[in-house]
Enzyme design. Structure first.
Site, PDB file in Angstrom:
ATOM      1  N   ASP A   1       0.381  -1.498  -0.113  1.00 27.81           N
ATOM      2  CA  ASP A   1      -0.176  -0.682  -0.174  1.00 27.81           C
ATOM      3  C   ASP A   1       1.163   1.278   0.054  1.00 27.81           C
ATOM      4  OD1 ASP A   1      -2.757  -1.706   0.295  1.00 27.81           O
ATOM      5  OD2 ASP A   1      -2.771  -1.551   2.260  1.00 27.81           O
TER       6      ASP A   1
ATOM      7  N   LYS B   1      -3.781   3.407  -2.812  1.00 33.21           N
ATOM      8  CA  LYS B   1      -4.921   3.604  -3.179  1.00 33.21           C
ATOM      9  C   LYS B   1      -4.696   6.172  -2.239  1.00 33.21           C
ATOM     10  CE  LYS B   1      -8.041   0.001  -2.956  1.00 33.21           C
ATOM     11  NZ  LYS B   1      -7.150  -1.117  -2.089  1.00 33.21           N
TER      12      LYS B   1
ATOM     13  N   MET C   1      -8.473   7.918   8.685  1.00 37.75           N
ATOM     14  CA  MET C   1      -8.625   8.260   7.410  1.00 37.75           C
ATOM     15  C   MET C   1      -9.413   9.112   7.173  1.00 37.75           C
ATOM     16  SD  MET C   1      -8.446   5.007   5.135  1.00 37.75           S
ATOM     17  CE  MET C   1      -9.880   4.076   6.334  1.00 37.75           C
TER      18      MET C   1
END
Length: 632
Positions: A413, A435, A548
């Site tokens: 990631d 991502k 996040m």
């Protein structure tokens, strides 16, 4: 192949000069100066106390001793060549091990190994030896040639240049009665040796170990006669005069001697040992810094699985079965690589030997069927879903590190830092599948498909995810896809960001006086909307952790307050938590978004909301090197 080839050694200089009877021609062949050859030959003569060459009328001649010495060297090499050819002529032999307890191998045979590799490229040839010249008049040479499975038909396992083989149980002398002496006795016993201990007074540790077979304890003063017939001497006393005297007598008698913590009195040193019998790992500083060696050993202990000895014994017990089921060469080598790095070993290390035997039976039965039918046996791939934690490499689990070193390809990631990626096996292929909002290198479905396709190619696939795979990491979706396709997988949890970042910021997520519960939520917006059970997030005595959440922070705090949260609730943002760039800002809930905008945080960030944030001033401990751990 493991070998060490010095550019020039005493025996190479002697053998080349003896063959040419010329220092100049020997220097040309060895690509060194004539002076270097001459110095090495003289050093060998001095060590052996023999005259190997005589010079007359500007010519060199071998003395009688020199001729005998050269014959012995030549005979040894011819014996090696003969044994190697006989070994090679037997079918299905892939590993050659040569054990020569003298300088014979490293100082003379090693430089000739290229010839054997050219003749027998499929063989793995290994040499070990003591790094010193050998006196053939007094020392036996044990030349052992084996393949990977031990003995083989038609060739004796041990070929000798002398009548006698240096015995493993040779007698050792230990002088001293304290704990260090007891440790030396234990080392000798583990190596299968016999030991006599001489001490005026034996301490409790020594008295205890002296009860074992192979130990003779004599409580009296040391006598020079105690050295007779010994092959090694250890000295561990508080009497400096005695230490020096025993060392000098041992050296005069040509017996290797080690004096505890006195490098100048030693002819050999004792490394710090990591014992996973029958596996031993030695750490040595050459006697310069023994404490450093012990500290390094203690650190390495954490990386060497406690069950490694059990794994070695299991492997030894199944060698005959493997030889019968798996063809020699690449197939057998791949089997053992997969065994050591695969699920069978993992089961054994975890203490699940029944599961290991069941999987071994399946593997060997399939290999035997493939061998019988002539079908190629393709290795089965596997996926490792590993949580890398919040960023600090020190927070990786031991299991994660083992699997990272085993992988053929790693899918990682965006949030996995370079310091953790550097711990993956160097030759593993690296594929970025990360991502970020509005920019997906690969969609989730494509990542799952890629894992499946790579595993079906027989590869070990490491899916390396930041934090924990099962905490907002979509790990559940990935293993669902693997399971539906019948792909073997393992899951290794990681320290999730909430736990790691809160700890490094000095903010306990629960505390008896401030919070009795904790809720984890993700601030990631779906279709540009936040959809939560807001009422559940504004309960008293509760800590709220938001993953996040930087992008949605203004709307998130506004709605939280609108649903009853106190605008003055203490809150913190931990940016790049646990890393050298960690930055923490704190403030009231209603002003948190403005503080984040002013700080220009880089992310990843973890947001903590609740009264526990007030404890940070008292409990903060982590001092990042490149970040700002101050409050806002």
């Amino acid at each position: 192949m493991s070998r060490r080839i010095p550019p020039l050694t005493w025996l190479r200089a002697f053998e080349t000069a003896a063959r040419h009877l010329s220092i100049t021609r020997a220097a040309e062949e060895l690509n060194v100066s004539p002076a270097a050859v001459s110095q090495h030959v003289k050093a060998l003569e001095a060590q052996l106390d023999l005259t190997l060459f005589r010079r007359a009328h500007n010519r060199m001649y071998l003395t009688e001793c020199g001729q005998a010495y050269r014959i012995r060297l030549t005979a040894g090499f011819d014996l090696l060549a003969l044994g190697t050819k006989e070994l090679h002529d037997h079918a299905q032999r892939e590993v050659l091990t040569i054990r020569v307890p003298s300088s014979f191998s490293i100082l003379w045979l090693a430089p000739k190994l290229d010839r054997f590799h050219d003749l027998y490229p499929s063989m793995d040839i290994r040499l070990t030896a003591l790094d010193r010249p050998v006196d053939f008049a007094r020392e036996a040479i044990d030349l052992e040639i084996r393949n990977g499975d031990g003995r083989w038909p038609g060739l004796d396992a041990v070929l000798l240049m002398e009548e006698e083989v240096f015995p493993v149980c040779s007698p050792v002398l230990v002088v001293g009665g304290g704990e260090v002496a007891a440790r030396r006795v234990g080392t000798v016993l583990k190596a299968g040796g016999r030991v006599t201990v001489v001490a005026i007074e034996a301490g409790p540790a020594l008295l205890d170990i002296a009860k074992q077979d192979g130990v003779v304890l004599e409580e009296r003063e040391f006598l020079p006669a105690d050295l007779e017939g010994r092959v090694l001497v250890f000295v561990a006393t508080d009497d400096e005069d005695l230490n020096g005297r025993v060392s000098a007598l041992a050296q005069d008698a040509g017996i290797p001697v080690n004096v505890a913590d006195r490098l100048s009195l030693c002819t050999f040193i004792m490394p710090a040992i990591i014992d996973r019998s029958p596996i031993l790992v030695a750490v040595s500083s050459g006697g310069e810094a023994p404490i450093l060696s012990r500290v390094l050993r203690a650190r390495l202990e954490t990386f060497v699985p406690a069950g490694l000895g059990r794994l070695a014994r299991f492997a030894g017990a199944i060698r005959d079965r493997v030889r019968d089921a798996v063809p020699a060469g690449t197939g057998r080598r791949r089997f053992w690589e997969d065994f050591i790095d695969g699920p069978i070993a993992e089961y054994i290390l975890a203490g699940q030997e029944d599961a290991a035997r069941n999987l071994l039976d399946e593997t060997l039965n399939k290999a035997a069927e493939d061998r019988k039918s002539g079908r190629p046996s393709n290795p089965e791939g596997e996926v490792y879903l590993v949580g890398s934690g919040p960023g600090d490499p020190d927070l990786l689990t031991f299991r994660a590190l083992r699997l990272m070193q085993r992988a053929d390809v790693v899918l990682h990631d965006r949030l996995v830092p370079a310091g953790i990626l550097d711990l993956v096996r160097r030759d593993a292929e690296r594929v970025f599948v990360g991502k970020k909002p509005g920019d997906h290198a690969l969609r989730q479905e494509q990542i799952s498909r890629l894992m499946i396709d790579l595993a079906r190619q027989g590869k070990r696939v490491l899916r390396l995810k930041s934090g924990d795979p099962f905490v907002f990491g979509r790990g559940g979706e990935e293993i669902e896809a693997l399971s539906s396709e019948g792909i073997p997988f393992q899951v290794v949890p990681g320290i999730t960001a909430a736990l790691g970042c809160a700890s490094y910021a000095g903010i306990p997520l629960t505390h008896r006086d401030h919070a009795q519960s904790c809720m984890f939520v993700t601030g990631h917006m779906k279709d540009e909307r936040l959809d939560f059970n807001w009422q559940a997030m504004v309960q008293p005595s509760q800590t709220l952790v938001v993953y996040m959440g930087l992008r949605s922070l203004p709307e998130f705090t506004e709605k939280l307050i609108a649903h009853g949260a106190d605008p003055a609730t203490p809150a913190a943002i931990i940016d790049q938590g646990t890393r050298d760039q960690q930055k923490v800002i704190t403030g009231a809930l209603e002003g948190l978004a403005a503080l984040a905008a002013d700080a220009a945080l880089a992310g990843p960030a973890t947001i903590i909301i609740g009264d526990v944030v007030t404890l940070r001033d008292k409990l903060s401990w982590f001092k990042p090197k490149g970040g700002d751990n101050g409050g806002g």
